[in-house]
Design an enzyme around this catalytic site. Structure first.
Site, PDB file in Angstrom:
ATOM      1  N   ARG A 210     -14.258   4.704   9.970  1.00  0.00           N
ATOM      2  CA  ARG A 210     -15.384   5.018  10.860  1.00  0.00           C
ATOM      3  C   ARG A 210     -16.140   6.240  10.326  1.00  0.00           C
ATOM      4  O   ARG A 210     -17.365   6.300  10.363  1.00  0.00           O
ATOM      5  CB  ARG A 210     -14.874   5.281  12.279  1.00  0.00           C
ATOM      6  CG  ARG A 210     -14.375   4.020  12.965  1.00  0.00           C
ATOM      7  CD  ARG A 210     -14.149   4.224  14.456  1.00  0.00           C
ATOM      8  NE  ARG A 210     -12.888   4.852  14.757  1.00  0.00           N
ATOM      9  CZ  ARG A 210     -11.822   4.202  15.223  1.00  0.00           C
ATOM     10  NH1 ARG A 210     -11.864   2.907  15.430  1.00  0.00           N
ATOM     11  NH2 ARG A 210     -10.716   4.842  15.496  1.00  0.00           N
ATOM     12  N   PHE A 226     -17.788  -7.120  16.204  1.00  0.00           N
ATOM     13  CA  PHE A 226     -16.451  -6.930  16.797  1.00  0.00           C
ATOM     14  C   PHE A 226     -16.281  -5.436  17.113  1.00  0.00           C
ATOM     15  O   PHE A 226     -15.338  -4.788  16.650  1.00  0.00           O
ATOM     16  CB  PHE A 226     -15.337  -7.410  15.845  1.00  0.00           C
ATOM     17  CG  PHE A 226     -15.530  -8.797  15.303  1.00  0.00           C
ATOM     18  CD1 PHE A 226     -15.132  -9.911  16.054  1.00  0.00           C
ATOM     19  CD2 PHE A 226     -16.116  -9.024  14.062  1.00  0.00           C
ATOM     20  CE1 PHE A 226     -15.295 -11.204  15.551  1.00  0.00           C
ATOM     21  CE2 PHE A 226     -16.288 -10.302  13.548  1.00  0.00           C
ATOM     22  CZ  PHE A 226     -15.876 -11.401  14.293  1.00  0.00           C
ATOM     23  N   ASP A 248     -19.707  -7.676  20.705  1.00  0.00           N
ATOM     24  CA  ASP A 248     -18.314  -8.033  21.019  1.00  0.00           C
ATOM     25  C   ASP A 248     -18.359  -9.108  22.093  1.00  0.00           C
ATOM     26  O   ASP A 248     -19.284  -9.154  22.896  1.00  0.00           O
ATOM     27  CB  ASP A 248     -17.518  -6.820  21.512  1.00  0.00           C
ATOM     28  CG  ASP A 248     -16.016  -6.994  21.347  1.00  0.00           C
ATOM     29  OD1 ASP A 248     -15.434  -6.384  20.422  1.00  0.00           O
ATOM     30  OD2 ASP A 248     -15.425  -7.760  22.141  1.00  0.00           O
ATOM     31  N   SER A 249     -17.333  -9.977  22.098  1.00  0.00           N
ATOM     32  CA  SER A 249     -17.326 -11.048  23.098  1.00  0.00           C
ATOM     33  C   SER A 249     -16.670 -10.609  24.405  1.00  0.00           C
ATOM     34  O   SER A 249     -16.751 -11.313  25.407  1.00  0.00           O
ATOM     35  CB  SER A 249     -16.615 -12.280  22.535  1.00  0.00           C
ATOM     36  OG  SER A 249     -15.311 -11.928  22.135  1.00  0.00           O
ATOM     37  N   ASP A 296     -15.276  -6.177  11.622  1.00  0.00           N
ATOM     38  CA  ASP A 296     -13.889  -5.765  11.889  1.00  0.00           C
ATOM     39  C   ASP A 296     -13.257  -6.724  12.894  1.00  0.00           C
ATOM     40  O   ASP A 296     -12.986  -6.352  14.037  1.00  0.00           O
ATOM     41  CB  ASP A 296     -13.874  -4.325  12.420  1.00  0.00           C
ATOM     42  CG  ASP A 296     -12.453  -3.804  12.618  1.00  0.00           C
ATOM     43  OD1 ASP A 296     -11.524  -4.343  11.994  1.00  0.00           O
ATOM     44  OD2 ASP A 296     -12.279  -2.852  13.404  1.00  0.00           O
ATOM     45  N   CYS A 336      -7.275  -7.624   9.284  1.00  0.00           N
ATOM     46  CA  CYS A 336      -6.010  -7.001   9.731  1.00  0.00           C
ATOM     47  C   CYS A 336      -4.928  -8.069   9.859  1.00  0.00           C
ATOM     48  O   CYS A 336      -3.943  -7.894  10.551  1.00  0.00           O
ATOM     49  CB  CYS A 336      -6.204  -6.245  11.038  1.00  0.00           C
ATOM     50  SG  CYS A 336      -6.773  -7.275  12.388  1.00  0.00           S
TER      51      CYS A 336
HETATM   52  N1  SAH Z   1     -13.984  -2.140  15.357  1.00  0.00           N
HETATM   53  C1  SAH Z   1     -13.181  -1.804  16.508  1.00  0.00           C
HETATM   54  C2  SAH Z   1     -11.966  -2.690  16.661  1.00  0.00           C
HETATM   55  C3  SAH Z   1     -12.238  -4.178  16.674  1.00  0.00           C
HETATM   56  S1  SAH Z   1     -10.957  -5.121  17.391  1.00  0.00           S
HETATM   57  C4  SAH Z   1     -12.821  -0.321  16.459  1.00  0.00           C
HETATM   58  O1  SAH Z   1     -13.067   0.361  15.465  1.00  0.00           O
HETATM   59  O2  SAH Z   1     -12.256   0.172  17.431  1.00  0.00           O
HETATM   60  C5  SAH Z   1     -11.616  -6.720  17.441  1.00  0.00           C
HETATM   61  C6  SAH Z   1     -12.620  -6.977  18.547  1.00  0.00           C
HETATM   62  O3  SAH Z   1     -13.148  -8.287  18.363  1.00  0.00           O
HETATM   63  C7  SAH Z   1     -12.103  -6.964  19.984  1.00  0.00           C
HETATM   64  O4  SAH Z   1     -12.826  -6.041  20.727  1.00  0.00           O
HETATM   65  C8  SAH Z   1     -12.382  -8.395  20.521  1.00  0.00           C
HETATM   66  O5  SAH Z   1     -12.846  -8.382  21.873  1.00  0.00           O
HETATM   67  C9  SAH Z   1     -13.469  -8.847  19.616  1.00  0.00           C
HETATM   68  N2  SAH Z   1     -13.594 -10.292  19.399  1.00  0.00           N
HETATM   69  C10 SAH Z   1     -12.622 -11.196  19.164  1.00  0.00           C
HETATM   70  N3  SAH Z   1     -13.152 -12.418  18.864  1.00  0.00           N
HETATM   71  C11 SAH Z   1     -14.504 -12.264  18.922  1.00  0.00           C
HETATM   72  C12 SAH Z   1     -15.603 -13.132  18.690  1.00  0.00           C
HETATM   73  N4  SAH Z   1     -15.412 -14.410  18.328  1.00  0.00           N
HETATM   74  N5  SAH Z   1     -16.853 -12.651  18.828  1.00  0.00           N
HETATM   75  C13 SAH Z   1     -17.046 -11.353  19.170  1.00  0.00           C
HETATM   76  N6  SAH Z   1     -16.043 -10.469  19.389  1.00  0.00           N
HETATM   77  C14 SAH Z   1     -14.794 -10.920  19.267  1.00  0.00           C
END
Ligand code: SAH
Length: 393
Positions: A210, A226, A248-249, A296, A336
């Site tokens: 970040r 995400f 984000d979803s 991510d 991950c």
């Molecule tokens: N980048 C963030 C962590 C991401 S975790 C950080 O630095 O803190 C992954 C995220 O993806 C979660 O919040 C989850 O809600 C979201 N997610 C999962 N599948 C998804 C999709 N198909 N579309 C959008 N978001 C999604």
């Protein structure tokens, strides 16, 4: 102590100090041994190899606590946990953040145990029968660390099922904080949702990445896919990004992200609730362009069995992201998934660039922050890998 005897020739990985005994390697267990009980692991020849926790229901039949004939008791956990905490003390003392991973499972010699520290709160997650057996000792050891007011439990990870364990969440020591739990990281503030947040509440592993985004974001149009609680998006704002679109979803994640935006007072983020797979296509169809994109996603492949399907999903989002990048733009892309290693991930991203018809190079290989360090004898600990790619200007 009961003995777990390996099949002939199956001692090799333990001799290299890999801390797992797979069920297929077990010849027999002597005596009646319950879930989580401590066993001595011996080779077929009768040589002592390790002291381990027995998991009768799991494919990982035993996880090593110690390579010598150690006594596994409350004191063992006090000592190991204090050592793990000490290894993170310099990071806390540096003032960079008050939120760190204190215990990182196998890499800290504590298989099945994860503990994250958020200010004066520790969140523990236990995922093996052995860890569950020692739950009280572990909670005590975490609770007596300096300046800790409470230990909260988030043992609700899916992997517990493989060990035959029920989910468990709630207070382990102390009571919930009166107000919101807010941490700081590189000068930004974030709310941590103890009860409903993902994992233990926050993705501490992305801390360094970040910060890295800040080097790229000034004056740029940034897309954070995400975004969860807005970790990357708010760092882009802190760097002085021209615009930030964060997707984000999960509505609950975006609610936290908006609250985090208010805590840090940036105005230039658009939070969008959408599925990233379709949102990226929509952005492409609308002819949008970005200077910096972060991908991510969640774990697409928890194990190698899911690798092929995961590879398609990674390729899909990376391909469209490459197409959305303006000339000279940067893609920060992560996996991950335990089932996709760094080499395979790089191949997938290379394939995506090829199909997107962009020339891209790797500016950096990205990893989890150092409080998530990986023991050399446990390469599986390296679950988070990322690439910082730049397309030709
Ligand atoms: N980048 C963030 C962590 C991401 S975790 C950080 O630095 O803190 C992954 C995220 O993806 C979660 O919040 C989850 O809600 C979201 N997610 C999962 N599948 C998804 C999709 N198909 N579309 C959008 N978001 C999604």
């Amino acid at each position: 102590m009961s003995k777990l005897i390996l099949k002939r020739g199956r001692e090799k990985s333990l001799e290299r100090r890999h801390p797992w005994v797979f069920s297929g390697a077990v010849e027999r267990v002597e005596g009646s041994v319950g879930a989580g009980a401590t066993v001595e692991v011996h080779s077929a020849n009768g040589d002592f190899l390790a002291v381990a926790a027995y998991s009768p229901k799991s494919q990982i039949a035993a996880r090593v606590w110690a390579w010598e004939k150690a006594r596994i008791d409350d004191g063992f956990f006090r000592e190991r946990i204090a050592q793990a905490a000490y290894a993170r003390q310099a990071l806390l003392d540096s003032g960079t953040t008050n939120a760190v991973r204190l215990v990182h499972g196998e890499s800290d010699g504590l298989p099945g145990i994860v503990a994250d520290r958020y200010g004066d709160t520790v969140v523990m997650q236990l995922t093996s029968a052995g860890a569950e057996r020692w739950r009280e000792a572990i909670a005590d050891a975490l609770g007596i660390l300096p300046k800790i007011a409470r230990v909260w439990e988030r043992s609700d990870a899916e992997v517990r099922k493989l060990e035959g364990l029920e989910p468990r969440t709630g207070s382990a020591r102390g009571s919930l904080p009166a107000g919101e739990l807010v941490i700081h990281e590189h000068g930004l503030r974030f709310r941590v949702e103890l009860e409903a947040g993902h994992k233990t509440g926050f993705y501490l592993d992305q801390r360094d990445n970040r910060l890295r985004l800040r080097e790229l974001a000034r004056g740029r149009d940034v897309l954070d896919c995400f975004c969860y609680a807005g970790g990357f998006a708010l760092n882009a704002c802190a760097a002085g990004a021209k615009s930030v679109l964060a997707i984000d979803s999960a509505a609950s994640a975006l609610e936290t992200a908006r609250a985090n935006a208010t805590l840090n007072a940036p105005a230039q983020v658009e939070w969008r609730e959408a599925d990233v797979f379709s949102a990226l296509r929509q952005l492409r169809d609308e002819g949008c362009g970005f200077d910096v994109i972060v991908l991510d996603p969640p774990k697409f492949a928890p194990t190698a069995a899911h690798a092929a399907r995961a590879a398609r999903a990674y390729k899909d989002i990376n391909l469209i992201a490459f197409k959305l990048l303006r000339p000279g733009g940067s893609l920060m892309t992560f996996s991950c998934s335990g089932g996709v290693n760094a080499e395979f991930f790089q191949k997938i991203v290379a394939g995506a660039a090829l199909d997107a018809e962009v020339d891209a190079r790797i500016d950096a290989w990205l990893h989890a922050a150092a409080d998530h360090s990986v023991a050399l004898n446990f390469p599986e600990g390296e679950y988070l890998k990322g690439l910082l790619c730049r397309v030709r200007g």
